[in-house]
Scaffold this motif. Structure first.
Motif, PDB file in Angstrom:
ATOM      1  N   UNK A 217       0.880  -1.163   0.000  1.00  0.00           N
ATOM      2  CA  UNK A 217       0.000   0.000   0.000  1.00  0.00           C
ATOM      3  C   UNK A 217       0.917   1.212   0.000  1.00  0.00           C
ATOM      4  N   UNK A 218       0.956   1.893  -1.116  1.00  0.00           N
ATOM      5  CA  UNK A 218       1.915   2.984  -1.284  1.00  0.00           C
ATOM      6  C   UNK A 218       1.373   4.258  -0.656  1.00  0.00           C
ATOM      7  N   UNK A 219       0.088   4.448  -0.806  1.00  0.00           N
ATOM      8  CA  UNK A 219      -0.492   5.698  -0.322  1.00  0.00           C
ATOM      9  C   UNK A 219      -1.979   5.496  -0.074  1.00  0.00           C
ATOM     10  N   UNK A 220      -2.506   6.120   0.968  1.00  0.00           N
ATOM     11  CA  UNK A 220      -3.962   6.084   1.146  1.00  0.00           C
ATOM     12  C   UNK A 220      -4.436   7.398   1.730  1.00  0.00           C
ATOM     13  N   UNK A 221      -5.686   7.695   1.476  1.00  0.00           N
ATOM     14  CA  UNK A 221      -6.209   8.953   1.991  1.00  0.00           C
ATOM     15  C   UNK A 221      -7.575   9.239   1.419  1.00  0.00           C
ATOM     16  N   UNK A 222      -8.095  10.408   1.737  1.00  0.00           N
ATOM     17  CA  UNK A 222      -9.382  10.809   1.178  1.00  0.00           C
ATOM     18  C   UNK A 222      -9.226  10.961  -0.335  1.00  0.00           C
ATOM     19  N   UNK A 223     -10.299  10.709  -1.071  1.00  0.00           N
ATOM     20  CA  UNK A 223     -10.177  10.750  -2.525  1.00  0.00           C
ATOM     21  C   UNK A 223      -9.649  12.091  -3.049  1.00  0.00           C
ATOM     22  N   UNK A 224     -10.074  13.184  -2.452  1.00  0.00           N
ATOM     23  CA  UNK A 224      -9.573  14.488  -2.958  1.00  0.00           C
ATOM     24  C   UNK A 224      -8.056  14.561  -2.836  1.00  0.00           C
ATOM     25  N   UNK A 225      -7.560  14.094  -1.672  1.00  0.00           N
ATOM     26  CA  UNK A 225      -6.103  14.140  -1.468  1.00  0.00           C
ATOM     27  C   UNK A 225      -5.371  13.311  -2.518  1.00  0.00           C
ATOM     28  N   UNK A 226      -5.833  12.085  -2.661  1.00  0.00           N
ATOM     29  CA  UNK A 226      -5.132  11.175  -3.570  1.00  0.00           C
ATOM     30  C   UNK A 226      -5.204  11.685  -5.012  1.00  0.00           C
ATOM     31  N   UNK A 227      -6.393  12.130  -5.404  1.00  0.00           N
ATOM     32  CA  UNK A 227      -6.546  12.478  -6.820  1.00  0.00           C
ATOM     33  C   UNK A 227      -6.009  13.872  -7.160  1.00  0.00           C
ATOM     34  N   UNK A 228      -6.056  14.807  -6.191  1.00  0.00           N
ATOM     35  CA  UNK A 228      -5.589  16.146  -6.541  1.00  0.00           C
ATOM     36  C   UNK A 228      -4.168  16.409  -6.059  1.00  0.00           C
ATOM     37  N   UNK A 229      -3.813  15.716  -4.966  1.00  0.00           N
ATOM     38  CA  UNK A 229      -2.504  16.046  -4.418  1.00  0.00           C
ATOM     39  C   UNK A 229      -1.754  14.800  -3.942  1.00  0.00           C
ATOM     40  N   UNK A 230      -1.490  13.867  -4.855  1.00  0.00           N
ATOM     41  CA  UNK A 230      -0.800  12.640  -4.426  1.00  0.00           C
ATOM     42  C   UNK A 230       0.617  12.963  -3.964  1.00  0.00           C
ATOM     43  N   UNK A 231       1.045  12.272  -2.904  1.00  0.00           N
ATOM     44  CA  UNK A 231       2.371  12.567  -2.341  1.00  0.00           C
ATOM     45  C   UNK A 231       3.443  11.709  -3.002  1.00  0.00           C
ATOM     46  N   UNK A 232       3.069  10.440  -3.275  1.00  0.00           N
ATOM     47  CA  UNK A 232       4.075   9.483  -3.739  1.00  0.00           C
ATOM     48  C   UNK A 232       4.265   9.563  -5.262  1.00  0.00           C
ATOM     49  N   UNK A 233       5.513   9.377  -5.689  1.00  0.00           N
ATOM     50  CA  UNK A 233       5.826   9.449  -7.120  1.00  0.00           C
ATOM     51  C   UNK A 233       5.044   8.417  -7.931  1.00  0.00           C
ATOM     52  N   UNK A 234       4.994   7.180  -7.377  1.00  0.00           N
ATOM     53  CA  UNK A 234       4.280   6.106  -8.085  1.00  0.00           C
ATOM     54  C   UNK A 234       2.827   6.486  -8.317  1.00  0.00           C
ATOM     55  N   UNK A 235       2.203   7.051  -7.266  1.00  0.00           N
ATOM     56  CA  UNK A 235       0.800   7.451  -7.382  1.00  0.00           C
ATOM     57  C   UNK A 235       0.662   8.525  -8.452  1.00  0.00           C
ATOM     58  N   UNK A 236       1.584   9.464  -8.418  1.00  0.00           N
ATOM     59  CA  UNK A 236       1.534  10.569  -9.394  1.00  0.00           C
ATOM     60  C   UNK A 236       1.597  10.038 -10.820  1.00  0.00           C
ATOM     61  N   UNK A 237       2.590   9.156 -11.075  1.00  0.00           N
ATOM     62  CA  UNK A 237       2.749   8.618 -12.425  1.00  0.00           C
ATOM     63  C   UNK A 237       1.503   7.863 -12.865  1.00  0.00           C
ATOM     64  N   UNK A 238       1.017   7.013 -11.930  1.00  0.00           N
ATOM     65  CA  UNK A 238      -0.162   6.203 -12.262  1.00  0.00           C
ATOM     66  C   UNK A 238      -1.347   7.097 -12.597  1.00  0.00           C
TER      67      UNK A 238
END
Lengths: 248, 215
Positions: A217-238
């Motif tokens: 599990x690389x990153x988790x959070x509220x949907x707004x956080x994940x979709x608008x402001x992802x912290x992890x590089x992998x999440x960003x690329x994906x």
């Protein structure tokens, strides 16, 4: 809020291949969780471990504070409460839609047939397929089959429902009907864990989004956080790749 | 054409038919049960059951049925001291033989069912046995029907081999008639036609059953 389901340091190997590594996850009652991530990241395996269709290599899973991985735990009873909907629907091909839905309540909960039947018809109405009660599954479209599969899982009156890519096997124009049913379930307060590629849906409906890659599990959070402001590089690329496709 | 030879032959064929029918029914019924159990064992996780089933099937498949008949009738009584009459020996040969072939049919049908079906049953809270009975068996049975009927037909015809251990079935009766009357042409032709009628009835039943199950 009470934790209903807790995954603790879960790992899973297929031979030398580590598919899940140190997975920790708590699910509270009424929560809707979407698991996203690239193929091969372990999303489906995690869901299958939660339903114990795959057995973990390490770690534990607790349901209502009971360790369901313990070998004396009654998995059958647990599965009555934690239902699963599959990517390929897995309806029983030789039973009518109604019999598909009635089978488990009659066999496991010893419900009288007329009670189970009434409940099944209610559920079919709920998923918008009242008129299909007596047809065979093979005559239905993929989207209709998946809605029957959802009704079948609901007939057991589960506390938690797991969805393994419920719309991935569907033609694009059939996805909407299934998502609408899922949307309604979420609004009714059903606890749900969904593995999905429907980013718009994940963003609108989930309370929490989990991004998995390479078995973590690389990153988790509220949907707004994940979709608008992802912290992890992998999440960003994906997400960059998906957003490019999907325009969310 | 003079059919008067049938006055003697036909009652003999009927007597043989009763024996053939009885041995076929008992042999196939027990063979079916044995085949289902062995077929399930072949694809289950229990190594011991798997080995037993494999050895049984290997023995049956690697010996001719005529040798099996001679063995059951002449050797088993010598080893065990249990006296077998020829009809009982005949039933044993047919069920042991058909059971092995039915086992392979059952295994194939069970393995042909999408694993998702089993998972769906289990995830709904069904026990493994309920899943097998209500989820796996119905589609597996449908898919194995053609092969199963084929094996039934083979087993009915295999009863002819039992003439060698003096079972008075149809072929034995034909041989008796031929030996008595020297009318070999009539005897064997009438016998062949008689078998064709019996098997044709089986084929008609097969078509009816398959049509009904397909719905």
């Amino acid at each position: 809020m009470n934790s209903l389901l807790k995954v603790d340091k879960l790992s899973k190997n297929f031979g030398d291949l580590e598919v899940l590594k140190d997975i920790n996850l708590e699910v509270t009652e009424g929560e809707v969780i979407c698991i996203i991530g690239p193929s091969g990241s372990g999303k489906s395996t995690l869901l299958r471990c939660i339903n114990q269709l795959e057995f973990q290599s390490g770690g534990n899973i607790y349901y209502k504070d009971k360790n369901i991985c313990h070998k004396n735990h009654d998995l059958r009873e647990y599965r009555e409460e934690v239902g699963m909907v599959f990517q390929n629907f897995n309806l029983f091909p030789m039973k009518t839609v109604l019999s598909n839905i009635m089978l488990a309540p009659v066999l496991t909960k010893k419900k009288p047939k007329d009670v189970a039947r009434k409940k099944a018809l209610e559920l079919l109405k709920k998923v918008g397929l009242s008129e299909k009660a007596h047809v065979m599954p093979s005559t239905l479209s993929g989207g209709q089959q998946q809605r029957v599969a959802i009704a079948r899982a609901l007939a057991m009156e589960p506390n938690v429902l797991l969805f393994d890519e419920p719309t991935s096997a569907l033609d694009p124009e059939l996805v909407g009907g299934v998502l609408e049913v899922l949307h309604n379930l979420a609004n009714e307060g059903m606890t749900m864990i969904l593995v999905t590629h429907e980013m718009k849906f994940a963003r609108e409906v989930s309370d929490r989004v989990i991004f998995m890659a390479d078995g973590y599990i690389v990153e988790e959070g509220k949907p707004e956080e994940i979709f608008t402001n992802p912290k992890n590089e992998r999440t960003k690329t994906f997400l960059a790749r998906i957003v490019g496709d999907d325009n969310i | 054409m003079d059919l008067s030879f049938l006055n003697v032959l036909f009652p003999m064929l009927l007597r043989g038919f009763k024996v053939t029918l009885a041995i076929s029914i008992f042999g196939i019924l027990i063979g079916f049960v044995l085949g289902c159990v062995s077929g399930y064992a072949l694809q289950c996780k229990n190594t011991f059951a798997k080995v037993i089933a494999n050895v049984y099937i290997w023995i049956v498949r690697s010996t001719p049925i005529i040798v099996q008949a001679l063995y059951v009738y002449f050797v088993i009584p010598k080893i065990t001291g249990i006296d077998l009459n020829s009809n009982t020996a005949g039933i044993i040969v047919i069920f042991l033989n058909s059971g092995a072939f039915i086992a392979e049919i059952v295994r194939g049908a069970l393995e042909g069912i999408d694993p998702g079906q089993k998972e769906a049953g289990l995830s709904l809270g069904l026990t493994p046995f309920q899943t097998l009975l209500h989820v796996i068996v119905p589609p597996a049975f449908r898919s194995m029907l053609p092969a199963l009927f084929n094996q039934f037909i083979i087993s009915v015809k295999d009863t002819a081999i039992l003439s060698i251990i003096v079972v008075n079935e149809i072929t034995k009766q034909i041989q008796n008639y031929a030996a008595l009357s020297f009318n070999t042409i009539q005897a064997y032709t009438a016998g062949a036609v008689f078998y064709m009628i019996i098997i044709s009835v089986l084929i008609i039943i097969q078509k009816q059953v398959e049509r009904r199950i397909k719905g």
